[in-house]
Write an enzyme that holds these catalytic residues in place. Structure first.
Site, PDB file in Angstrom:
ATOM      1  N   GLY A 137       0.842  -1.195   0.000  1.00 15.46           N
ATOM      2  CA  GLY A 137       0.000   0.000   0.000  1.00 15.46           C
ATOM      3  C   GLY A 137       0.870   1.235   0.000  1.00 15.46           C
ATOM      4  N   GLY A 188      -0.924   2.622   6.629  1.00 15.06           N
ATOM      5  CA  GLY A 188      -1.082   1.821   7.847  1.00 15.06           C
ATOM      6  C   GLY A 188      -0.507   0.420   7.771  1.00 15.06           C
ATOM      7  CB  THR A 237      -0.409   0.480  12.113  1.00 17.40           C
ATOM      8  OG1 THR A 237       0.343   1.688  12.033  1.00 17.40           O
ATOM      9  CG2 THR A 237      -1.275   0.486  13.348  1.00 17.40           C
ATOM     10  CG  ASP A 255      10.265   2.622   6.241  1.00 18.49           C
ATOM     11  OD1 ASP A 255      10.533   2.646   5.020  1.00 18.49           O
ATOM     12  OD2 ASP A 255       9.387   3.329   6.745  1.00 18.49           O
ATOM     13  CG  ASN A 309      13.803  -2.562  -0.693  1.00 20.61           C
ATOM     14  OD1 ASN A 309      14.466  -2.928   0.270  1.00 20.61           O
ATOM     15  ND2 ASN A 309      12.620  -1.989  -0.555  1.00 20.61           N
ATOM     16  CB  SER A 360       5.843  -4.011  -2.899  1.00 21.96           C
ATOM     17  OG  SER A 360       4.797  -4.231  -1.977  1.00 21.96           O
TER      18      SER A 360
END
Length: 193
Positions: free
Chosen positions: A58, A63, A66, A88, A108, A132
């Site tokens: 996304g 989110g 989370t 990250d 990555n 992605s």
């Protein structure tokens, strides 16, 4: 003990093994795949669960992290072994040599896919959380796992909400023209209802 066992295995009376097949992969030459007697089945039996990859994708601020952490916590409370691979966080170590250019973004994702595959093979429920945006990159990761072991989750949050949250200031940078690497293949359809 172990030494005797190892010597016994290499005694001259042992059957002659066929020479292992060496292969060249990427930039590596003479690579040999070593199979261990303890495999995925044995590890899954020990953990009492099947390994898989839950791939959360996304926009920035949608989110993903989370949800990944909440899912990991809930599964943990239910007695499941999980591991979160956060895009990250991985850029602090494994992927710290990569930029945000298109080819490095692909690399990555490829690396995260390969690591996620190893976690799933270890019998862990691996929750990968990263932007992605390209289907081809996600599909390459999906192809690493057998059917039903790769579950893709798209955080479908309207762009304006992601932008309003903008935790990393990426949208602000994009608007001021400081981010040049766009994703022209990515169309975002916002639901206004």
């Amino acid at each position: 003990g172990m030494e005797q066992h190892l010597q016994a295995g290499s005694a001259s009376g042992s059957p002659v093994r066929e020479k292992p097949v060496m292969s060249n992969i990427g930039k590596s030459t003479n690579i040999l795949w070593h199979d261990c007697p303890i495999g995925q089945t044995e590890r899954q039996k020990l953990l009492g669960q099947k390994g898989c990859v839950i791939w959360i994708t996304g926009l920035s601020g949608s989110g993903k992290s989370t949800v990944a952490c909440a899912l990991s916590r809930e599964l943990h409370y239910r007695g499941h072994h999980t591991y979160v691979l956060d895009g990250d966080n991985l850029r602090h170590g494994l992927n710290r040599d990569l930029s945000f250019k298109a080819e490095d973004r692909t690399e990555n994702i490829r690396r995260v896919g390969e690591v996620a595959k190893l976690f799933a093979d270890a019998g862990t429920i691996c929750i990968a959380s990263l932007i992605s945006p390209y289907r081809r990159d996600r599909d390459a990761c999906r192809a690493l796992l057998p059917d039903s072991r790769f579950i893709e989750v798209f955080m479908d949050l309207p762009l304006e909400l992601c932008e309003a949250r903008d935790p990393k200031g990426l949208y602000k940078l994009a608007r001021t023209g400081k981010i040049k690497e766009g994703s022209p293949e990515l169309m975002i359809h916002t639901n206004h209802q």
